[in-house]
Each structure stands twice: as structure tokens, then as C-alpha cells.
Design a protein around this motif. Structure first.
Motif, PDB file in Angstrom:
ATOM      1  N   LEU A  59      90.831  40.854  60.824  1.00 49.17           N
ATOM      2  CA  LEU A  59      89.608  41.433  61.384  1.00 49.17           C
ATOM      3  C   LEU A  59      88.412  41.283  60.447  1.00 49.17           C
ATOM      4  O   LEU A  59      87.361  41.882  60.677  1.00 49.17           O
ATOM      5  CB  LEU A  59      89.830  42.918  61.697  1.00 49.17           C
ATOM      6  N   GLY A  60      88.581  40.490  59.401  1.00 52.59           N
ATOM      7  CA  GLY A  60      87.493  40.294  58.453  1.00 52.59           C
ATOM      8  C   GLY A  60      87.242  41.497  57.563  1.00 52.59           C
ATOM      9  O   GLY A  60      86.128  41.708  57.087  1.00 52.59           O
ATOM     10  N   LEU A  61      88.295  42.286  57.339  1.00 51.60           N
ATOM     11  CA  LEU A  61      88.157  43.505  56.539  1.00 51.60           C
ATOM     12  C   LEU A  61      88.929  43.416  55.222  1.00 51.60           C
ATOM     13  O   LEU A  61      89.205  44.437  54.593  1.00 51.60           O
ATOM     14  CB  LEU A  61      88.673  44.713  57.338  1.00 51.60           C
ATOM     15  N   ALA A  62      89.270  42.204  54.817  1.00 52.66           N
ATOM     16  CA  ALA A  62      90.114  42.027  53.632  1.00 52.66           C
ATOM     17  C   ALA A  62      89.509  42.677  52.387  1.00 52.66           C
ATOM     18  O   ALA A  62      90.232  43.190  51.529  1.00 52.66           O
ATOM     19  CB  ALA A  62      90.356  40.541  53.382  1.00 52.66           C
ATOM     20  N   LYS A  63      88.185  42.680  52.285  1.00 50.05           N
ATOM     21  CA  LYS A  63      87.549  43.253  51.096  1.00 50.05           C
ATOM     22  C   LYS A  63      87.712  44.771  51.033  1.00 50.05           C
ATOM     23  O   LYS A  63      87.491  45.386  49.989  1.00 50.05           O
ATOM     24  CB  LYS A  63      86.069  42.897  51.065  1.00 50.05           C
ATOM     25  N   PHE A  64      88.088  45.378  52.163  1.00 44.48           N
ATOM     26  CA  PHE A  64      88.291  46.826  52.186  1.00 44.48           C
ATOM     27  C   PHE A  64      89.718  47.219  51.799  1.00 44.48           C
ATOM     28  O   PHE A  64      90.013  48.406  51.659  1.00 44.48           O
ATOM     29  CB  PHE A  64      87.990  47.398  53.574  1.00 44.48           C
ATOM     30  N   TRP A  65      90.594  46.226  51.677  1.00 48.24           N
ATOM     31  CA  TRP A  65      91.988  46.510  51.324  1.00 48.24           C
ATOM     32  C   TRP A  65      92.195  46.255  49.839  1.00 48.24           C
ATOM     33  O   TRP A  65      91.826  45.218  49.312  1.00 48.24           O
ATOM     34  CB  TRP A  65      92.952  45.636  52.122  1.00 48.24           C
ATOM     35  N   ARG A  66      92.806  47.207  49.159  1.00 46.48           N
ATOM     36  CA  ARG A  66      93.096  47.018  47.742  1.00 46.48           C
ATOM     37  C   ARG A  66      94.602  46.955  47.557  1.00 46.48           C
ATOM     38  O   ARG A  66      95.354  47.663  48.234  1.00 46.48           O
ATOM     39  CB  ARG A  66      92.515  48.161  46.914  1.00 46.48           C
ATOM     40  N   ASN A  67      95.033  46.117  46.649  1.00 46.46           N
ATOM     41  CA  ASN A  67      96.461  45.988  46.377  1.00 46.46           C
ATOM     42  C   ASN A  67      96.869  47.024  45.340  1.00 46.46           C
ATOM     43  O   ASN A  67      96.845  46.776  44.141  1.00 46.46           O
ATOM     44  CB  ASN A  67      96.793  44.570  45.890  1.00 46.46           C
ATOM     45  N   GLY A  68      97.207  48.187  45.820  1.00 45.62           N
ATOM     46  CA  GLY A  68      97.638  49.263  44.946  1.00 45.62           C
ATOM     47  C   GLY A  68      98.616  50.141  45.689  1.00 45.62           C
ATOM     48  O   GLY A  68      99.358  49.666  46.548  1.00 45.62           O
ATOM     49  N   SER A  69      98.625  51.415  45.382  1.00 46.91           N
ATOM     50  CA  SER A  69      99.493  52.345  46.096  1.00 46.91           C
ATOM     51  C   SER A  69      99.153  52.315  47.582  1.00 46.91           C
ATOM     52  O   SER A  69      97.982  52.257  47.964  1.00 46.91           O
ATOM     53  CB  SER A  69      99.319  53.761  45.543  1.00 46.91           C
ATOM     54  N   LYS A  70     100.175  52.374  48.397  1.00 50.13           N
ATOM     55  CA  LYS A  70      99.996  52.133  49.828  1.00 50.13           C
ATOM     56  C   LYS A  70      99.073  53.146  50.504  1.00 50.13           C
ATOM     57  O   LYS A  70      98.110  52.764  51.178  1.00 50.13           O
ATOM     58  CB  LYS A  70     101.361  52.123  50.519  1.00 50.13           C
ATOM     59  N   LEU A  71      99.362  54.429  50.361  1.00 51.59           N
ATOM     60  CA  LEU A  71      98.594  55.432  51.100  1.00 51.59           C
ATOM     61  C   LEU A  71      97.114  55.441  50.713  1.00 51.59           C
ATOM     62  O   LEU A  71      96.245  55.438  51.598  1.00 51.59           O
ATOM     63  CB  LEU A  71      99.220  56.819  50.911  1.00 51.59           C
ATOM     64  N   PRO A  72      96.769  55.432  49.412  1.00 48.42           N
ATOM     65  CA  PRO A  72      95.346  55.358  49.068  1.00 48.42           C
ATOM     66  C   PRO A  72      94.678  54.084  49.593  1.00 48.42           C
ATOM     67  O   PRO A  72      93.501  54.103  49.964  1.00 48.42           O
ATOM     68  CB  PRO A  72      95.350  55.386  47.533  1.00 48.42           C
ATOM     69  N   SER A  73      95.435  52.987  49.640  1.00 49.67           N
ATOM     70  CA  SER A  73      94.876  51.729  50.140  1.00 49.67           C
ATOM     71  C   SER A  73      94.570  51.819  51.630  1.00 49.67           C
ATOM     72  O   SER A  73      93.534  51.324  52.098  1.00 49.67           O
ATOM     73  CB  SER A  73      95.851  50.576  49.881  1.00 49.67           C
ATOM     74  N   ILE A  74      95.463  52.461  52.391  1.00 51.30           N
ATOM     75  CA  ILE A  74      95.226  52.634  53.830  1.00 51.30           C
ATOM     76  C   ILE A  74      94.023  53.549  54.048  1.00 51.30           C
ATOM     77  O   ILE A  74      93.167  53.285  54.902  1.00 51.30           O
ATOM     78  CB  ILE A  74      96.470  53.220  54.520  1.00 51.30           C
ATOM     79  N   CYS A  75      93.962  54.613  53.277  1.00 50.40           N
ATOM     80  CA  CYS A  75      92.845  55.555  53.408  1.00 50.40           C
ATOM     81  C   CYS A  75      91.520  54.858  53.110  1.00 50.40           C
ATOM     82  O   CYS A  75      90.523  55.058  53.813  1.00 50.40           O
ATOM     83  CB  CYS A  75      93.061  56.737  52.461  1.00 50.40           C
ATOM     84  N   GLN A  76      91.509  54.013  52.088  1.00 42.68           N
ATOM     85  CA  GLN A  76      90.290  53.275  51.758  1.00 42.68           C
ATOM     86  C   GLN A  76      89.921  52.306  52.874  1.00 42.68           C
ATOM     87  O   GLN A  76      88.744  52.185  53.242  1.00 42.68           O
ATOM     88  CB  GLN A  76      90.473  52.500  50.454  1.00 42.68           C
ATOM     89  N   LEU A  77      90.909  51.618  53.418  1.00 40.43           N
ATOM     90  CA  LEU A  77      90.657  50.673  54.509  1.00 40.43           C
ATOM     91  C   LEU A  77      90.023  51.379  55.703  1.00 40.43           C
ATOM     92  O   LEU A  77      89.023  50.906  56.267  1.00 40.43           O
ATOM     93  CB  LEU A  77      91.967  50.003  54.922  1.00 40.43           C
ATOM     94  N   LEU A  78      90.585  52.516  56.093  1.00 43.38           N
ATOM     95  CA  LEU A  78      90.049  53.256  57.233  1.00 43.38           C
ATOM     96  C   LEU A  78      88.648  53.798  56.936  1.00 43.38           C
ATOM     97  O   LEU A  78      87.738  53.701  57.767  1.00 43.38           O
ATOM     98  CB  LEU A  78      90.986  54.408  57.593  1.00 43.38           C
ATOM     99  N   SER A  79      88.473  54.354  55.745  1.00 41.16           N
ATOM    100  CA  SER A  79      87.194  54.977  55.395  1.00 41.16           C
ATOM    101  C   SER A  79      86.067  53.954  55.307  1.00 41.16           C
ATOM    102  O   SER A  79      84.977  54.162  55.862  1.00 41.16           O
ATOM    103  CB  SER A  79      87.326  55.720  54.061  1.00 41.16           C
ATOM    104  N   LEU A  80      86.316  52.845  54.617  1.00 41.23           N
ATOM    105  CA  LEU A  80      85.267  51.838  54.472  1.00 41.23           C
ATOM    106  C   LEU A  80      84.959  51.149  55.795  1.00 41.23           C
ATOM    107  O   LEU A  80      83.805  50.796  56.066  1.00 41.23           O
ATOM    108  CB  LEU A  80      85.681  50.803  53.421  1.00 41.23           C
ATOM    109  N   THR A  81      85.987  50.968  56.619  1.00 42.26           N
ATOM    110  CA  THR A  81      85.745  50.367  57.934  1.00 42.26           C
ATOM    111  C   THR A  81      84.869  51.283  58.782  1.00 42.26           C
ATOM    112  O   THR A  81      83.900  50.836  59.407  1.00 42.26           O
ATOM    113  CB  THR A  81      87.069  50.088  58.660  1.00 42.26           C
ATOM    114  N   LEU A  82      85.202  52.564  58.816  1.00 38.20           N
ATOM    115  CA  LEU A  82      84.409  53.506  59.603  1.00 38.20           C
ATOM    116  C   LEU A  82      82.991  53.623  59.057  1.00 38.20           C
ATOM    117  O   LEU A  82      82.027  53.723  59.816  1.00 38.20           O
ATOM    118  CB  LEU A  82      85.083  54.877  59.608  1.00 38.20           C
ATOM    119  N   ASP A  83      82.855  53.584  57.746  1.00 36.94           N
ATOM    120  CA  ASP A  83      81.548  53.760  57.120  1.00 36.94           C
ATOM    121  C   ASP A  83      80.677  52.510  57.234  1.00 36.94           C
ATOM    122  O   ASP A  83      79.480  52.601  57.526  1.00 36.94           O
ATOM    123  CB  ASP A  83      81.741  54.128  55.649  1.00 36.94           C
TER     124      ASP A  83
END
Length: 248
Positions: A59-83
């Protein structure tokens, strides 16, 4: 499921505003709920799109995903996408559900109607609604969550007792046979709890004793039978061996 028009339940002029504290809290709960729909990143030999990282990339959101702990990474993906990409927020969740249904079904742990109904509540708390996820035909196609029964608990209890006796019996075996049987006991233990165990296999340059899955994550198993309690030095050597395994 099919593509559909998704819309925010809040006024459109609010889309460009920073996330509120309530939204941030709701997104944390949403991330926790969908965390076991997909692995964070794909197994190296699996479909690379069947993961949160794969969904983000598609979906072109790769920059919002970080390779780290899973749950914080998902939270960041959702938050940055919404923002920053609010128009893509619902598409992101639809893809997570669609790919999660396939992934979980293949693992014998299907996403249930109750999963989606709870998901809808969490999405609503963020201020959105996705019509496809309310479609009665879609909801009716999903299995219902099974309540644990006394019978299943008794079955697991009996299996554990059998495994316990088998483990105790290993002490009398020759070292090589004992090692192989120990791996089998571990595999049976993981199977009893539906953790999708996999036996020993090889990657380039290394032997893996086995693996199991928990909450859509793969865990490598390195097992060793010791007659005597291991000392600190031996544990450090063993820890180094485990740390050197391939990271998935």
C-alpha cells in the motif's frame, strides 16, 4: 470480501488534525487485537506479502513499518497511516483482515466472527467504519469462536501426563536415542497446545532442532539434554549458539 467505499465516521475536515489522545489509546488496543492476524515479517521462504510488513509495502506504507518488536511496529504503522495517510487507513485494515484470514486458516487457527466484531468496535472507537466488515454474508462465512470445554481440558491433561511419563523414561536411554526422543517429546508437547510444531530441519550452514508458532510468530527451538545441572560457562556457550541462529 470485495473492494468497497470506506468512510470516516467523523467530519472530513478533522482528517488533517493530529491524533487525539483518545485515538492514540484506541489505536494501541487495535494494534494489540490484530497482532496475531499476521506475522510481523514473513518467513524467508514464505509469501512475502503475508505479513504486516508485506501489507504495508503493498500500500506504499513501507516507510511507516519498522523492523523491531512486533506490537510497537504495528502500533506505529496504524498511527502514522492514520495521521499522514488517513485515506489509506481503512484499506490497510482490509488488507490485514483479508491476508490474515488466509494465513490463519492455513495454520488451523481461523479468524472468527467474534474477532471481526471486536475489530469493528475498535475501528469505530478510532472514528471509522468499514462497511465490508459489517457485511452479514461475510460475518456468516466466518467460524464462531469455540469455548473451552471440560472435555478438551481433560484430553490435554491426559496428554500431558503421557508426555510427563515419556520424559521421565528418557533418562534410561542411550545418549543418542535419548536426544532424538527428547525432540519428539517437545514436538508432542507443542502439538498438544496447537502450536504448529515443526521437526528438525536445516538452513544454510546450520541445523535447527525445530520450531513452533505462538500468536502468529515463529520461534526456533534449540534443545539439549543434560544429565547434570548446567554451569554458567556452559549456559553462556549455549546462549551464544542460540543467538547465532538465523533471525526470521
Amino acid at each position: 470480501m470485495h473492494d468497497t467505499v470506506v468512510y470516516p465516521a467523523r467530519p472530513s475536515e478533522m482528517l488533517e488534525m493530529p491524533l487525539t489522545l483518545a485515538q492514540s489509546t484506541a489505536l494501541s488496543k487495535l494494534a494489540d487485537h490484530v497482532a496475531d492476524f499476521l506475522p510481523g515479517k514473513p518467513h524467508p521462504f514464505a509469501d512475502q506479502g503475508i505479513s504486516f510488513a508485506g501489507v504495508a509495502a503493498s500500500l506504499g506504507l513501507a516507510k511507516f513499518w519498522r523492523n523491531g518488536s512486533k506490537l510497537p511496529s504495528i502500533c506505529q504503522l496504524l498511527s502514522l497511516t492514520l495521521d499522514q495517510r488517513p485515506a489509506t487507513f481503512c484499506a490497510l485494515l482490509i488488507q490485514v483482515v483479508q491476508r490474515g484470514i488466509v494465513y490463519r486458516l492455513n495454520k488451523g487457527q481461523p479468524i472468527t466472527r467474534e474477532h471481526i466484531e471486536e475489530l469493528n468496535k475498535l475501528i469505530s472507537s478510532v472514528g471509522y467504519k468499514i462497511p465490508d466488515l459489517y457485511d452479514p454474508k461475510f460475518l456468516d462465512s466466518l467460524p464462531r469462536r469455540k469455548d473451552p470445554s471440560g472435555e478438551s481440558a481433560e484430553v490435554i491433561g491426559a496428554e500431558l501426563e503421557t508426555l510427563k511419563q515419556g520424559l521421565v523414561g528418557l533418562a534410561s536411554l542411550a545418549p543418542q536415542e535419548r536426544g532424538y526422543r527428547f525432540e519428539k517429546v517437545l514436538a508432542d508437547l507443542f502439538e498438544a497446545f496447537k502450536l504448529a510444531p515443526r521437526g528438525a530441519f536445516q538452513l544454510i550452514g546450520e541445523q535447527i532442532d525445530g520450531s513452533f508458532e505462538l500468536e502468529a510468530e515463529t520461534y526456533l527451538v534449540e534443545a539439549r539434554w543434560q544429565n547434570e545441572q548446567m554451569g554458567q560457562e556452559a549456559l553462556l556457550v549455549f546462549s551464544g549458539k542460540v543467538s547465532g541462529k538465523a533471525k526470521w
